[in-house]
Design an enzyme around this catalytic site. Structure first.
Site, PDB file in Angstrom:
ATOM      1  N   ASP A  32       0.820  -1.221   0.000  1.00 43.38           N
ATOM      2  CA  ASP A  32       0.000   0.000   0.000  1.00 43.38           C
ATOM      3  C   ASP A  32       0.852   1.268   0.000  1.00 43.38           C
ATOM      4  O   ASP A  32       0.431   2.312   0.468  1.00 43.38           O
ATOM      5  CB  ASP A  32      -0.959   0.006   1.192  1.00 43.38           C
ATOM      6  CG  ASP A  32      -0.248  -0.065   2.536  1.00 43.38           C
ATOM      7  OD1 ASP A  32       1.009  -0.110   2.570  1.00 43.38           O
ATOM      8  OD2 ASP A  32      -0.942  -0.077   3.566  1.00 43.38           O
TER       9      ASP A  32
ATOM     10  N   ARG B  94       5.457  -0.528   0.931  1.00 44.41           N
ATOM     11  CA  ARG B  94       5.658   0.213   2.187  1.00 44.41           C
ATOM     12  C   ARG B  94       6.429  -0.685   3.143  1.00 44.41           C
ATOM     13  O   ARG B  94       5.903  -1.641   3.684  1.00 44.41           O
ATOM     14  CB  ARG B  94       4.332   0.629   2.818  1.00 44.41           C
ATOM     15  CG  ARG B  94       4.520   1.305   4.190  1.00 44.41           C
ATOM     16  CD  ARG B  94       3.230   1.882   4.758  1.00 44.41           C
ATOM     17  NE  ARG B  94       2.147   0.929   4.832  1.00 44.41           N
ATOM     18  CZ  ARG B  94       1.790   0.258   5.940  1.00 44.41           C
ATOM     19  NH1 ARG B  94       2.442   0.430   7.064  1.00 44.41           N
ATOM     20  NH2 ARG B  94       0.774  -0.588   5.906  1.00 44.41           N
TER      21      ARG B  94
END
Length: 184
Positions: A149, A157
């Site tokens: 994400d 991430r």
């Protein structure tokens, strides 16, 4: 009034000496970790028992026992100082600040590592979740997890724990050794 000024001068001198002494002790404690190097990238094979003797308990808890620091409490989660992040356990170069972004998750987040082989990945099905754990490729210490994400172009991430990261600002000499707070 003169006594107050003299008293303040003495207090300031004692504070300065205490600060100097603390820094000297911290620098000398760096020698307690013979495995820490920012230039050696060779794989380490050190037992948890040995790491426990060397590392500060909070670092050991996260790095070796796969713990997690509380969100929004780590020293780097919202830092925007430019520099390089290293493994606090062994000194392996991990991330640069130009790959750091604000993810509002409460931990330092990066979209890429310094080099492809600086970290390892491992399936983590603990705590009723399916995640991918991120480990230091040199010492196998737990750093955090990676998620899909993040920002473009790779949407990754790397959600890392501050207390298993050392940081050196770009404005410091490249070969200078930063005072470690990860050693007992």
């Amino acid at each position: 009034m003169k006594n107050i000024i003299n008293s303040l001068a003495i207090i300031m001198a004692l504070c300065f000496l205490g600060s100097f002494e603390s820094k000297a002790q911290a620098n000398s404690s760096q020698t307690q970790n013979p495995y820490y190097s920012r230039t050696d990238t060779s794989k380490l094979n050190v037992s948890n028992a040995e790491w426990k003797k060397i590392l500060k308990p909070s670092v050991y808890e996260v790095a070796r026992l796969k713990g997690t620091e509380r969100a929004f409490t780590g020293k780097y989660w919202d830092s925007d100082v430019k520099g390089t992040y290293y493994c606090a356990v062994c000194g392996n170069e991990l991330f640069r600040s130009d790959a750091k972004f604000s993810s509002t998750c409460g931990w330092p987040s990066f979209f890429e590592t310094v080099r492809k082989n600086s970290v390892l990945y491992k399936v983590d099905n603990s705590h009723g979740m399916h995640r991918t754990e991120v480990l230091c490729a040199r010492c196998d210490s737990h750093l955090g997890h990676i998620f899909d994400d993040g920002p473009a172009p790779n949407h990754k991430r790397f959600c890392m724990n501050s207390n298993v990261l050392d940081f050196q600002p770009f404005n410091q000499a490249k070969n200078s050794i930063k005072t470690k707070s990860n050693i007992k």
